[in-house]
Design an enzyme around this catalytic site. Sequence first.
Site, PDB file in Angstrom:
ATOM      1  N   ALA A  41      -2.124   6.416  -9.176  1.00  0.00           N
ATOM      2  CA  ALA A  41      -1.900   4.617  -8.308  1.00  0.00           C
ATOM      3  C   ALA A  41      -2.421   3.645  -8.847  1.00  0.00           C
ATOM      4  O   ALA A  41      -3.396   3.582  -9.230  1.00  0.00           O
ATOM      5  CB  ALA A  41      -2.839   5.153  -7.140  1.00  0.00           C
TER       6      ALA A  41
ATOM      7  N   LYS B 232      -7.170   6.619   2.884  1.00  0.00           N
ATOM      8  CA  LYS B 232      -6.476   6.272   4.496  1.00  0.00           C
ATOM      9  C   LYS B 232      -5.045   5.775   4.322  1.00  0.00           C
ATOM     10  O   LYS B 232      -4.761   5.579   3.413  1.00  0.00           O
ATOM     11  CB  LYS B 232      -7.296   5.455   5.440  1.00  0.00           C
TER      12      LYS B 232
END
Length: 322
Positions: free
Chosen positions: A12, A97
Amino acid sequence: MAAIRWGILGAAKFAREQMGPAINAARDTQLVALATSDPAKAAPFQAIAPGLRVFDSYEALLADPEIDAVYVPLPNTLHVEWTRKAMEAGKHVLTEKPIAMRADEIDGLIALRDRTGLVAAEAYMIVHHPQWHQVRDWLQTGAIGDLRRVSATFTYDNSSDPDNIRNAVETGGGSLPDIGVYTLGCARFVTGQEPSDILFADIRRENGVEVRAEAVAQFDGFTLTSLTSMRMLRYQSVTFQGTEGVVEVPVPFNPLGYGDAEVRLMRKSGPVEVFRYPGVNQYVLQVEAFGAAVRGEAPYPCSLEFSRGTQAFIDMIWAAER
């Protein structure tokens, strides 16, 4: 204990720009592995961690006995699944998160953590930054008298990037899952309190995705006004107003990237107190705190129970809108 050996599930952008370098820079840690189906995406990670092993599947990385801890930066809807799989493979796991899309999804992770004795946590980095410890100290020692109001804003504009996973329902997009954890969680962290009611909730959507959320929550003695948006000018700020003073946090969530971290305390009399934190990297501090927890040196500062509380807060806002 030897250095903790980390693997990352997925190449990512955030892992490439922030957490990969933080793992590599933290004390007593090594970035040793990456799982990605595209070998070209491994090059930036290999540049900072020579000798990095690259796996073509997440399962293969989790099966490697020479990896102690795993960082999970996958799309939101995959967080619970791969946090669970990492623990089942015997790995400590730090997951981006929001660690779940609903509060009750975290219950199973808590049970698995307790059963395995592994460290499992959400990568809620702000609680590791000293500016938030200073704010908590001011509030809990009565520096501003009785807290009456908190105003927390976090906005940015990704409207020009329609393919961003934050702009898709199927990947758990929306401003509340992405950045509401900060505007809501920071008040819980410094006060130790939970909301009792949602007084107001205004949710705006595009193609089914929540792109702006404004909410007012009632706590014991004070209200919190939270604004998050993915369609407004880049801005962040948190203010705590009390009967005897005010605390301002001008760069509450992304110091170094958005601006320099500092906190200010203003009271009825006397000079303004200012604490500045140049160069502090909260991602490195997060990795080091995780390592300390793995080694049994200190409890991890952000438990799954804390993360569950923030997600329950988000769930309350969704319910108030409905």
